[in-house]
Design an enzyme around this catalytic site. Structure first.
Site, short mmCIF file in Angstrom:
data_model
loop_
_atom_site.label_atom_id
_atom_site.label_comp_id
_atom_site.label_asym_id
_atom_site.label_seq_id
_atom_site.Cartn_x
_atom_site.Cartn_y
_atom_site.Cartn_z
N HIS B 236 3.31 12.25 45.87
CA HIS B 236 4.23 12.70 46.91
C HIS B 236 4.58 14.15 46.63
O HIS B 236 4.87 14.51 45.50
CB HIS B 236 5.49 11.82 46.88
CG HIS B 236 6.36 11.97 48.08
ND1 HIS B 236 7.09 13.11 48.32
CD2 HIS B 236 6.63 11.13 49.11
CE1 HIS B 236 7.76 12.95 49.46
NE2 HIS B 236 7.50 11.75 49.95
N ARG B 256 12.07 17.16 55.41
CA ARG B 256 11.23 18.05 56.23
C ARG B 256 11.24 17.62 57.68
O ARG B 256 11.19 18.46 58.58
CB ARG B 256 9.81 18.09 55.65
CG ARG B 256 9.71 18.92 54.38
CD ARG B 256 8.39 18.71 53.66
NE ARG B 256 8.37 17.48 52.89
CZ ARG B 256 7.31 16.72 52.71
NH1 ARG B 256 6.16 17.06 53.26
NH2 ARG B 256 7.38 15.61 51.98
#
Lengths: 251, 606
Positions: B236, B256
């Site tokens: 990740h 994000r």
């Protein structure tokens, strides 16, 4: 790096005692890191329950210098290090071994609470409509990670050991989340009063203080539930209304 | 002669995360007797840590979304190594699986018209992730848990399975122990479902829970089941990097999705510098458009921060390696900047990302509404695992099923965020349904008493070595494995390093024969770790061997010595199986041709 002394509860055949360990502390460590380090280097068989080390699973509850906390969310830099740091298992529950306690009573009590019962779907496709503002308050309750620190600190459970008579703050929060769920049509007021033992709570708010998820347990969950129970059983007008609506439902 | 207690059930579910509980619910609904074995306490499984959301083409926020778009997004993200039938079932069925959770009491965030809200996530064309702030996994597991406890399913908390038991080719049960007392237990079952999750704990830097040792993948492998795609590990892009004790802890992609941006130490948004060909048409080329996308502008294209995880992780690595990283070896992830764009940004961030706010405040002393976070890649997920039949989730071993992260096929070479929670629900349900049907039509097998005795003797062997000076400390072996995997089988790989890793793994295998435990059997973490090492080392070996075999770079697998994609490897999956001599064999298996109607959908959506 500094060497810090810990006193950690270890059980043995005839009971248990605090045992002293020294270990090196580096930047950013939490208490659970120190316990792991001691376990890996000095005491392979020291029992500690943990999973996520991120404050999300609620497994590593313990009493650190007497304060009920998650070991994974307690930073070493926030602890006074000039004297030994004591780590004790939760005192409200029987000890299985070392820092691990038997919390199974919580699972038993939860099962007794009537489950979620939604109203029929609002839309033909089987879905419901709920406004965000109507679910904000139960989303607070649903943050609960079931660490049982609130149960640990509740004097009804801790001092009086009334685990079978009072479901405790965790399950008050659980019940509140169900009772205030916009879709739920079940009525849990009677069980709250009887098997739930809501009357035992005298609002000392200790549970709210220790909640690592900062759920305002007493003010937002328990007090409103107490009011609902009072309305249902002690308000003459509400009792009459209840009687009426019951008849209506029965015919 | 060791004593043990035997339990009899039609279906045994090993694992109590999202997939395990969903499987148990379905099997129970089919009217068979079901047992769930939880490694930890009920409700504590790694699913609890999932943050961003569950992907389902509900179309609540953008009605252009449907299963075909979700299907093609999943294949594009997986670089077309996915099992297309699984991707099809997943895209078609996940909306129902999510709505069903609502009927069981889950409380997802809402749209203005009162429906389930969906958010943007990497690689998903439209806002698709149903969520609850950034604690979606907790909501899911609690919903499944609270539903399951009223079904009459037998739940065995804090039990560990050590081996599967077979009769001929067929799985007939499992052998394990309860942690509290350390007493041996045999589960006699007609069908067994493995739902044990991932293997992040074999790496040093990981977002995974303690439980994630790859045990189910290893149990299945040793029972003769085939594994596939083991080379594909997802790193990740955004794990915490500071302080050291929390290194690897996850920062949700939701940051994000809500408008957070990645910058290097010069303040540059480096994600604009490298956009893969296959995503160029749908990625914005300027910051303003990217921002509009995160705020729901349907005409805007997505910002490059929301490219797939494999790509973002590699871009971050590039910045760090080329000297443009942050002080503690990461890059900056900034959500605080949105105060330039919206009023009440502080409150907005705290409401949308409460756990992230909490996590940084309490563990790093950073206020994410004011400062940027330092982030770097962390081991997060394994796309590979036990090979299963797409419809039934049955493995290549009769009677053995697998679902969730430990099963493979849906995600191909890279998983899209949000697709794992939907994976758990869709294939957990299917595993439960088909395992129950299998159990109904299969007589109970015989447990081989001698096999049980042999397993019990081997499990107790570490205590026999207690006094021996040559005894190995189980925790130290685990640390050595984690260091080697991090260093040699991480995000950037080479053939030479993979061979070196296999050499180390061979040495560690020798060491675990000498592992020693002290104390007694009751809740003994040293003993538990000792028994877990076999699983961890098996899975590590499978990853390294598969990675060595795949001489190309694709998805989560990046080979510095073969940095390009290869058409030949794009047509094969790597299979792993235990041969008759007990050795790990690796073969390349050509992927079957995609069904015409599915191929047509892929072509249309290009």
């Amino acid at each position: 790096m500094a060497s810090v002394t810990f006193q950690i509860w270890r059980t043995h055949a005839s009971g248990g005692q605090l045992q002293e360990y020294k270990t090196e502390i580096s930047e950013g460590m939490v208490v659970l890191d120190a316990v792991h380090q001691i376990q890996a280097e000095q005491a392979n068989d020291m029992a500690v329950r943990w999973n996520c080390k991120a404050g999300k699973c609620g497994s590593c509850s313990a009493e650190i210098n007497g304060h009920p906390k998650l070991m994974c969310m307690t930073r070493m830099s926030d602890m006074p290090q000039d004297k030994p740091i004591t780590i004790h298992p939760m005192k409200a529950f029987p000890v299985i071994r070392d820092l691990v306690t038997d919390v199974s009573v919580n699972y038993r009590m939860k099962k007794k609470i009537k489950k979620f019962k939604p109203r029929p779907p609002d839309a033909p496709d089987g879905t419901w409509r709920m406004a965000q503002s109507d679910i904000d308050r139960i989303q607070e309750f649903r943050k609960c990670i079931e660490c049982f620190l609130c149960q640990d600190v509740c004097h009804v459970l801790r001092e009086h050991q009334l685990h079978e008579e009072f479901v405790g703050p965790r399950h008050m929060v659980y019940t509140a989340a169900l009772e205030m769920h916009p879709l739920d049509v079940e009525d849990r007021r009677e069980e709250l009063k009887n098997t739930g033992g809501i009357g035992f709570c005298n609002i000392t708010k200790c549970c709210t203080t220790v909640c690592p998820e900062h759920i305002t347990i007493t003010d937002n969950a328990i007090i409103p539930l107490k009011e609902r129970v009072a309305d249902r059983f002690y308000d003459p007008l509400m009792r009459l209304l209840h009687l009426f609506s019951k008849k209506k439902n029965n015919h | 002669m060791t004593n043990y207690e035997t339990y009899h059930h039609d279906v045994l579910v090993i694992g109590s995360g999202g997939a395990g509980l969903r499987a148990a619910i379905e099997a129970s609904a089919a009217g068979v007797s079901v047992a769930v074995v939880c490694r930890s306490l009920l409700g504590k499984a790694h699913t609890v840590m999932a943050e961003g959301g569950v992907a389902a083409a509900l179309g609540n926020v953008d009605d252009r979304d449907n299963w075909k778009v979700h299907f093609t997004d999943t294949l594009r993200g997986g670089q077309y190594l996915n099992n297309e039938r699984m991707a099809e079932l997943h895209a078609k069925e996940s909306p129902d699986r999510v709505r069903e959770l609502e009927a069981w009491g889950a409380v997802f965030d809402r749209t203005d018209d009162g429906r389930i809200l969906q958010r943007n996530f990497g690689g998903h064309k439209y806002p698709r992730l149903a969520h609850v702030g950034d604690r979606t996994g907790l909501e899911m597991i609690r919903t499944l848990q609270d539903y399951t406890i009223h079904l009459g399913v037998d739940i065995y908390q804090e039990f560990t399975i050590v081996n599967l038991l077979k009769e001929g080719d067929k799985v007939v049960g499992a052998f394990g122990y309860d942690r509290e007392k350390g007493l041996f237990k045999v589960f006699h079952a007609k069908a067994v479902i493995i739902a044990t999750g991932g293997m992040g704990r074999i790496y040093k830097i990981s977002s995974n829970s303690w439980d994630c040792t790859g045990s189910g993948i290893s149990l299945a492998y040793h029972a003769g089941a085939e594994l596939i795609d083991m080379e594909f590990v997802q790193f990740h892009p955004t794990g915490m990097v500071w302080p050291p004790s929390v290194r690897g802890l996850l920062i949700t992609e939701g940051v994000r999705g809500e408008g957070g941006v990645l910058r290097n130490n010069a303040g540059r948004r480096f994600m604009f510098d490298d956009v893969p060909e296959s995503y160029r048409a749908q990625t914005s080329t300027n910051e303003e458009e990217g921002w509009r996308y995160t705020q729901g502008d349907k005409n805007a294209k997505r910002p490059p921060e929301l490219l797939t995880r494999d790509h973002v992780a590699r871009c971050i690595m590039r910045e760090i390696r080329e000297g443009r990283g942050s002080p503690h070896g990461g890059v900056y992830l900034d959500i605080a900047w949105i105060k330039e764009k919206i009023p009440n940004a502080t409150e907005h961030i705290r409401r949308k990302l409460p756990s992230m706010y909490h996590q940084f405040k309490e563990l790093a002393g950073v206020d994410i509404t004011k400062e940027a976070m330092e982030v770097g890649p962390t081991t997060h997920y394994i796309m590979g695992g036990v090979k299963v039949d797409a419809d039934s989730q049955m493995t290549s071993t009769p009677g053995l099923f697998a679902a969730g992260e430990c099963a493979a096929g849906l995600h191909g070479a890279n998983r899209l965020g949000g697709n794992s929670l939907s994976d758990l629900l869709v294939f957990g349900k299917r595993a439960g349904e088909y395992a129950a049907a299998y159990a109904r039509n299969t007589p109970a097998g015989k447990i081989n008493e001698r096999e049980v005795q042999e397993i019990a003797t081997a499990a107790l062997a570490p205590f026999e070595r207690e006094s021996s000076a040559a005894g190995e400390n189980p925790f130290q072996i685990q640390y050595q494995l984690q260091d080697r995997m991090q260093e040699l089988v991480g995000i950037v790989r080479t053939g030479k390093e993979l061979e070196e890793a296999l050499k180390h793994i061979g040495e560690l295998k020798e060491k675990i024969i000498r592992v020693a435990c002290s104390g007694n059997r009751g809740y003994n973490p040293g003993w538990h770790t000792a028994l877990e090492l076999t699983h961890m080392i098996t899975v590590a070996e499978a990853i390294a061997r598969a990675a060595l075999q795949r001489k190309e770079s694709r998805g989560g697998h990046y080979r510095e010595d073969f940095p390009e994609k290869s058409d030949a490897f794009g047509k094969v999956n790597i299979n792993i199986k235990k041969d008759d001599k007990g050795e790990m064999t690796v073969t390349q298996v050509t992927k079957p041709k995609m069904r015409d109607d599915l191929q047509q959908i892929v072509n249309e959506m290009k």
